[in-house]
Scaffold this motif. Sequence first.
Motif, PDB file in Angstrom:
ATOM      1  N   TRP A 228      15.876  86.680 135.458  1.00 22.38           N
ATOM      2  CA  TRP A 228      17.068  86.029 134.900  1.00 22.38           C
ATOM      3  C   TRP A 228      16.955  84.513 134.964  1.00 22.38           C
ATOM      4  O   TRP A 228      17.313  83.812 134.021  1.00 22.38           O
ATOM      5  CB  TRP A 228      18.338  86.496 135.611  1.00 22.38           C
ATOM      6  N   HIS A 229      16.453  84.010 136.078  1.00 20.24           N
ATOM      7  CA  HIS A 229      16.377  82.560 136.213  1.00 20.24           C
ATOM      8  C   HIS A 229      15.227  81.964 135.395  1.00 20.24           C
ATOM      9  O   HIS A 229      15.320  80.821 134.956  1.00 20.24           O
ATOM     10  CB  HIS A 229      16.331  82.162 137.690  1.00 20.24           C
ATOM     11  N   THR A 230      14.187  82.729 135.158  1.00 16.53           N
ATOM     12  CA  THR A 230      13.134  82.274 134.250  1.00 16.53           C
ATOM     13  C   THR A 230      13.690  82.156 132.839  1.00 16.53           C
ATOM     14  O   THR A 230      13.435  81.159 132.140  1.00 16.53           O
ATOM     15  CB  THR A 230      11.932  83.235 134.291  1.00 16.53           C
ATOM     16  N   LEU A 231      14.449  83.144 132.409  1.00 16.37           N
ATOM     17  CA  LEU A 231      15.082  83.078 131.087  1.00 16.37           C
ATOM     18  C   LEU A 231      16.048  81.898 130.996  1.00 16.37           C
ATOM     19  O   LEU A 231      16.106  81.218 129.965  1.00 16.37           O
ATOM     20  CB  LEU A 231      15.799  84.390 130.772  1.00 16.37           C
ATOM     21  N   ALA A 232      16.785  81.656 132.063  1.00 11.89           N
ATOM     22  CA  ALA A 232      17.712  80.521 132.070  1.00 11.89           C
ATOM     23  C   ALA A 232      16.947  79.204 131.933  1.00 11.89           C
ATOM     24  O   ALA A 232      17.379  78.303 131.204  1.00 11.89           O
ATOM     25  CB  ALA A 232      18.550  80.530 133.349  1.00 11.89           C
ATOM     26  N   MET A 233      15.817  79.102 132.613  1.00 16.59           N
ATOM     27  CA  MET A 233      15.005  77.884 132.491  1.00 16.59           C
ATOM     28  C   MET A 233      14.526  77.688 131.056  1.00 16.59           C
ATOM     29  O   MET A 233      14.545  76.567 130.530  1.00 16.59           O
ATOM     30  CB  MET A 233      13.813  77.941 133.440  1.00 16.59           C
ATOM     31  N   LEU A 234      14.108  78.773 130.412  1.00 12.10           N
ATOM     32  CA  LEU A 234      13.664  78.673 129.019  1.00 12.10           C
ATOM     33  C   LEU A 234      14.804  78.209 128.120  1.00 12.10           C
ATOM     34  O   LEU A 234      14.594  77.395 127.207  1.00 12.10           O
ATOM     35  CB  LEU A 234      13.112  80.019 128.544  1.00 12.10           C
ATOM     36  N   ALA A 235      16.011  78.714 128.384  1.00 11.65           N
ATOM     37  CA  ALA A 235      17.169  78.302 127.583  1.00 11.65           C
ATOM     38  C   ALA A 235      17.457  76.815 127.775  1.00 11.65           C
ATOM     39  O   ALA A 235      17.731  76.090 126.807  1.00 11.65           O
ATOM     40  CB  ALA A 235      18.388  79.141 127.949  1.00 11.65           C
ATOM     41  N   VAL A 236      17.390  76.338 129.010  1.00 21.07           N
ATOM     42  CA  VAL A 236      17.638  74.917 129.267  1.00 21.07           C
ATOM     43  C   VAL A 236      16.537  74.064 128.638  1.00 21.07           C
ATOM     44  O   VAL A 236      16.814  72.997 128.079  1.00 21.07           O
ATOM     45  CB  VAL A 236      17.786  74.644 130.777  1.00 21.07           C
ATOM     46  N   LEU A 237      15.310  74.529 128.685  1.00 28.34           N
ATOM     47  CA  LEU A 237      14.228  73.781 128.043  1.00 28.34           C
ATOM     48  C   LEU A 237      14.439  73.684 126.535  1.00 28.34           C
ATOM     49  O   LEU A 237      14.209  72.629 125.938  1.00 28.34           O
ATOM     50  CB  LEU A 237      12.878  74.436 128.359  1.00 28.34           C
ATOM     51  N   ALA A 238      14.879  74.762 125.926  1.00 26.74           N
ATOM     52  CA  ALA A 238      15.170  74.722 124.482  1.00 26.74           C
ATOM     53  C   ALA A 238      16.323  73.769 124.208  1.00 26.74           C
ATOM     54  O   ALA A 238      16.298  73.007 123.225  1.00 26.74           O
ATOM     55  CB  ALA A 238      15.487  76.130 123.983  1.00 26.74           C
ATOM     56  N   TRP A 239      17.337  73.778 125.060  1.00 31.98           N
ATOM     57  CA  TRP A 239      18.475  72.872 124.925  1.00 31.98           C
ATOM     58  C   TRP A 239      18.001  71.425 125.064  1.00 31.98           C
ATOM     59  O   TRP A 239      18.394  70.552 124.297  1.00 31.98           O
ATOM     60  CB  TRP A 239      19.505  73.241 125.979  1.00 31.98           C
ATOM     61  N   ARG A 240      17.131  71.169 126.063  1.00 34.67           N
ATOM     62  CA  ARG A 240      16.621  69.809 126.288  1.00 34.67           C
ATOM     63  C   ARG A 240      15.844  69.291 125.085  1.00 34.67           C
ATOM     64  O   ARG A 240      15.771  68.091 124.862  1.00 34.67           O
ATOM     65  CB  ARG A 240      15.709  69.770 127.519  1.00 34.67           C
ATOM     66  N   ALA A 241      15.233  70.191 124.323  1.00 32.49           N
ATOM     67  CA  ALA A 241      14.464  69.754 123.158  1.00 32.49           C
ATOM     68  C   ALA A 241      15.359  69.103 122.111  1.00 32.49           C
ATOM     69  O   ALA A 241      14.914  68.241 121.354  1.00 32.49           O
ATOM     70  CB  ALA A 241      13.718  70.939 122.550  1.00 32.49           C
ATOM     71  N   THR A 242      16.627  69.495 122.081  1.00 29.79           N
ATOM     72  CA  THR A 242      17.549  68.917 121.105  1.00 29.79           C
ATOM     73  C   THR A 242      18.527  67.925 121.742  1.00 29.79           C
ATOM     74  O   THR A 242      18.967  66.999 121.082  1.00 29.79           O
ATOM     75  CB  THR A 242      18.362  70.018 120.394  1.00 29.79           C
ATOM     76  N   LEU A 243      18.866  68.138 123.016  1.00 26.92           N
ATOM     77  CA  LEU A 243      19.818  67.260 123.690  1.00 26.92           C
ATOM     78  C   LEU A 243      19.427  67.107 125.161  1.00 26.92           C
ATOM     79  O   LEU A 243      19.934  67.818 126.029  1.00 26.92           O
ATOM     80  CB  LEU A 243      21.245  67.817 123.576  1.00 26.92           C
ATOM     81  N   PRO A 244      18.489  66.191 125.455  1.00 26.20           N
ATOM     82  CA  PRO A 244      18.098  66.000 126.854  1.00 26.20           C
ATOM     83  C   PRO A 244      19.200  65.300 127.642  1.00 26.20           C
ATOM     84  O   PRO A 244      19.705  64.264 127.217  1.00 26.20           O
ATOM     85  CB  PRO A 244      16.832  65.144 126.769  1.00 26.20           C
ATOM     86  N   LEU A 245      19.571  65.906 128.752  1.00 23.64           N
ATOM     87  CA  LEU A 245      20.582  65.345 129.646  1.00 23.64           C
ATOM     88  C   LEU A 245      20.011  65.272 131.055  1.00 23.64           C
ATOM     89  O   LEU A 245      19.182  66.101 131.441  1.00 23.64           O
ATOM     90  CB  LEU A 245      21.847  66.202 129.624  1.00 23.64           C
ATOM     91  N   SER A 246      20.490  64.334 131.831  1.00 31.28           N
ATOM     92  CA  SER A 246      19.904  64.078 133.146  1.00 31.28           C
ATOM     93  C   SER A 246      19.998  65.261 134.105  1.00 31.28           C
ATOM     94  O   SER A 246      19.078  65.496 134.869  1.00 31.28           O
ATOM     95  CB  SER A 246      20.543  62.842 133.773  1.00 31.28           C
ATOM     96  N   GLY A 247      21.046  66.016 134.115  1.00 33.43           N
ATOM     97  CA  GLY A 247      21.215  67.095 135.084  1.00 33.43           C
ATOM     98  C   GLY A 247      20.431  68.355 134.777  1.00 33.43           C
ATOM     99  O   GLY A 247      20.333  69.241 135.629  1.00 33.43           O
ATOM    100  N   GLN A 248      19.850  68.437 133.602  1.00 29.85           N
ATOM    101  CA  GLN A 248      19.116  69.655 133.237  1.00 29.85           C
ATOM    102  C   GLN A 248      17.899  69.865 134.134  1.00 29.85           C
ATOM    103  O   GLN A 248      17.644  70.978 134.587  1.00 29.85           O
ATOM    104  CB  GLN A 248      18.697  69.593 131.766  1.00 29.85           C
ATOM    105  N   ARG A 249      17.153  68.814 134.383  1.00 29.11           N
ATOM    106  CA  ARG A 249      15.970  68.944 135.246  1.00 29.11           C
ATOM    107  C   ARG A 249      16.357  69.291 136.676  1.00 29.11           C
ATOM    108  O   ARG A 249      15.653  70.060 137.335  1.00 29.11           O
ATOM    109  CB  ARG A 249      15.148  67.665 135.216  1.00 29.11           C
ATOM    110  N   LEU A 250      17.455  68.727 137.150  1.00 26.58           N
ATOM    111  CA  LEU A 250      17.923  69.058 138.490  1.00 26.58           C
ATOM    112  C   LEU A 250      18.236  70.548 138.580  1.00 26.58           C
ATOM    113  O   LEU A 250      17.831  71.218 139.537  1.00 26.58           O
ATOM    114  CB  LEU A 250      19.165  68.232 138.853  1.00 26.58           C
ATOM    115  N   ALA A 251      18.944  71.073 137.591  1.00 21.78           N
ATOM    116  CA  ALA A 251      19.275  72.500 137.588  1.00 21.78           C
ATOM    117  C   ALA A 251      18.004  73.341 137.613  1.00 21.78           C
ATOM    118  O   ALA A 251      17.890  74.290 138.402  1.00 21.78           O
ATOM    119  CB  ALA A 251      20.128  72.846 136.371  1.00 21.78           C
ATOM    120  N   MET A 252      17.035  72.996 136.780  1.00 24.75           N
ATOM    121  CA  MET A 252      15.796  73.771 136.741  1.00 24.75           C
ATOM    122  C   MET A 252      15.019  73.664 138.051  1.00 24.75           C
ATOM    123  O   MET A 252      14.436  74.649 138.521  1.00 24.75           O
ATOM    124  CB  MET A 252      14.933  73.324 135.555  1.00 24.75           C
ATOM    125  N   GLY A 253      15.031  72.482 138.649  1.00 23.94           N
ATOM    126  CA  GLY A 253      14.352  72.306 139.933  1.00 23.94           C
ATOM    127  C   GLY A 253      14.980  73.143 141.026  1.00 23.94           C
ATOM    128  O   GLY A 253      14.276  73.755 141.845  1.00 23.94           O
TER     129      GLY A 253
END
Length: 126
Positions: free
Chosen positions: A49-74
């Motif tokens: 589940w968390h691997t899929l969530a990371m993929l979703a955030v990475l896809a989101w970052r490709a269009t709208l990079p935000l500072s907290g996204q990397r923190l969440a993935m980390g």
Amino acid sequence: MQDRGWWLGAALSGAVVVMAGAFGAHALEGQLAPRLAAAFETGVRYQAWHTLAMLAVLAWRATLPLSGQRLAMGLWAAGMLLFSGSLYAMALTGLGGLGMITPLGGVLKIAGWLALAFCVVRAPRN
């Protein structure tokens, strides 16, 4: 490629999910006490589940990079390592003391979701 390391990490985590799931279903079938088999399966499920969530955030970052996204993935990555890793190790070794690590991983994963929520709240409205 933006976030190459994150994409690589998510891809490798996905590979581990498939390998661990197959290992648990085939090689470990009937070899573990039901409690340990359930713990192993829980580790696989939460990592997936968390691997899929990371993929979703990475896809989101490709269009709208935000500072907290990397923190969440980390936080999710660290949480997967501690949570799923401790469950895998506990199931394979039978060392119950490793279960003390599992909640720390869970807390990190929760913190990742809260970091993502904070990222969304801080995102500019379009």
